[in-house]
Design a protein around this motif. Structure first.
Motif, PDB file in Angstrom:
ATOM      1  N   ASP A  26      15.190 -17.136  40.764  1.00  0.00           N
ATOM      2  CA  ASP A  26      15.349 -15.787  41.904  1.00  0.00           C
ATOM      3  C   ASP A  26      16.198 -14.925  41.281  1.00  0.00           C
ATOM      4  OD1 ASP A  26      14.511 -17.664  43.808  1.00  0.00           O
ATOM      5  OD2 ASP A  26      15.633 -18.733  44.044  1.00  0.00           O
ATOM      6  N   PRO A  27      16.234 -13.609  41.743  1.00  0.00           N
ATOM      7  CA  PRO A  27      17.432 -12.900  41.211  1.00  0.00           C
ATOM      8  C   PRO A  27      18.237 -13.313  41.981  1.00  0.00           C
ATOM      9  CG  PRO A  27      15.195 -11.712  42.246  1.00  0.00           C
ATOM     10  CD  PRO A  27      15.435 -13.456  42.478  1.00  0.00           C
ATOM     11  N   LEU A  28      19.301 -12.933  40.542  1.00  0.00           N
ATOM     12  CA  LEU A  28      20.824 -13.304  40.619  1.00  0.00           C
ATOM     13  C   LEU A  28      21.601 -12.108  40.030  1.00  0.00           C
ATOM     14  CD1 LEU A  28      22.359 -15.765  41.161  1.00  0.00           C
ATOM     15  CD2 LEU A  28      22.407 -15.812  38.724  1.00  0.00           C
ATOM     16  N   SER A  29      22.675 -12.125  41.148  1.00  0.00           N
ATOM     17  CA  SER A  29      23.710 -10.997  40.986  1.00  0.00           C
ATOM     18  C   SER A  29      24.744 -11.696  41.211  1.00  0.00           C
ATOM     19  CB  SER A  29      23.861  -9.716  42.646  1.00  0.00           C
ATOM     20  OG  SER A  29      22.602  -9.339  42.399  1.00  0.00           O
ATOM     21  N   HIS A  30      25.984 -11.242  39.570  1.00  0.00           N
ATOM     22  CA  HIS A  30      27.016 -11.768  39.721  1.00  0.00           C
ATOM     23  C   HIS A  30      27.808 -11.326  39.920  1.00  0.00           C
ATOM     24  CE1 HIS A  30      27.098 -15.646  37.179  1.00  0.00           C
ATOM     25  NE2 HIS A  30      26.302 -15.451  37.132  1.00  0.00           N
ATOM     26  N   CYS A  31      28.638 -11.669  41.468  1.00  0.00           N
ATOM     27  CA  CYS A  31      30.119 -10.029  41.107  1.00  0.00           C
ATOM     28  C   CYS A  31      31.937 -10.980  41.554  1.00  0.00           C
ATOM     29  CB  CYS A  31      29.483 -10.488  43.210  1.00  0.00           C
ATOM     30  SG  CYS A  31      27.576  -9.736  43.374  1.00  0.00           S
ATOM     31  N   LYS A  32      32.567  -9.822  41.041  1.00  0.00           N
ATOM     32  CA  LYS A  32      33.693  -9.242  40.955  1.00  0.00           C
ATOM     33  C   LYS A  32      33.891  -8.834  41.598  1.00  0.00           C
ATOM     34  CE  LYS A  32      37.754  -9.092  37.730  1.00  0.00           C
ATOM     35  NZ  LYS A  32      37.295  -8.334  36.429  1.00  0.00           N
ATOM     36  N   GLU A  33      34.809  -9.205  42.942  1.00  0.00           N
ATOM     37  CA  GLU A  33      35.008  -8.147  44.152  1.00  0.00           C
ATOM     38  C   GLU A  33      36.801  -8.845  44.666  1.00  0.00           C
ATOM     39  OE1 GLU A  33      33.675  -5.860  45.753  1.00  0.00           O
ATOM     40  OE2 GLU A  33      32.021  -6.310  44.321  1.00  0.00           O
ATOM     41  N   LYS A  34      37.310  -7.584  44.891  1.00  0.00           N
ATOM     42  CA  LYS A  34      38.887  -8.042  45.123  1.00  0.00           C
ATOM     43  C   LYS A  34      39.053  -8.212  46.328  1.00  0.00           C
ATOM     44  CE  LYS A  34      41.806  -6.182  41.870  1.00  0.00           C
ATOM     45  NZ  LYS A  34      42.723  -4.856  41.917  1.00  0.00           N
ATOM     46  N   ASP A  35      39.765  -9.268  46.524  1.00  0.00           N
ATOM     47  CA  ASP A  35      40.164  -9.452  48.529  1.00  0.00           C
ATOM     48  C   ASP A  35      40.994  -8.762  48.639  1.00  0.00           C
ATOM     49  OD1 ASP A  35      42.924 -10.703  47.558  1.00  0.00           O
ATOM     50  OD2 ASP A  35      41.618 -12.676  47.521  1.00  0.00           O
TER      51      ASP A  35
END
Length: 152
Positions: A119-128
């Motif tokens: 499955d297509p996969l996105s790795h995410c790094k976000e600020k809370d």
């Protein structure tokens, strides 16, 4: 007939899978196949082996590029934050707005799913909301079910 048919009395008789006055139009849809398995990403029509994008926001050879769209990570950041950590802009509306994915907690970043799965996969790094980084992956399987893995 550019090698895709036979010229008879100055008229091209096209081989199967070709059409057009010079047999220059391929009926093969494979070049139009997007990474999600849909023809032209479901946002266009395949004409002569080339996507004609009908949604003006999308472009590219398979109508998958969108310069003005939010990325997958930014789009789902608020929902992941409220489901995983019970905070953020959607904290109060989380149960109404953010139940569209299955969520799995993992101990560390190396336990997140890695590229190479089907499955297509996105790795995410976000600020809370507290200006801290949090990490998650977002993927959608062939049944259209979304799955999020988030680092505790």
């Amino acid at each position: 007939c550019i090698g895709n048919g036979i010229c008879k009395c100055r008229v091209c008789e096209c081989f199967p899978n070709f059409t057009g006055s010079a047999c220059d139009c391929s009926l093969d849809t494979f070049p139009c196949m997007a990474s999600n398995g849909q023809i032209c990403n479901g946002r266009g029509t395949c004409e002569c082996g080339t996507c004609n994008c009908t949604d003006p926001k999308f472009q590219g050879p398979t109508c998958e590029m969108c310069q003005t769209c939010l990325g997958v990570c930014a789009e789902h950041k608020d929902c992941v934050q409220c489901r995983a950590f019970d905070k953020g802009e959607k904290k109060e509306t989380c149960s109404q707005e953010c139940m569209h994915f299955n969520m799995t907690r993992v101990e560390s970043r190396d336990k997140l799913p890695q590229p190479g799965q089907p499955d297509p996969l996105s790795h995410c790094k976000e600020k809370d909301v507290d200006d801290c980084w949090f990490y998650f992956t977002y993927s959608v399987n062939s049944n259209g079910e979304a799955s999020v893995h988030v680092v505790e």
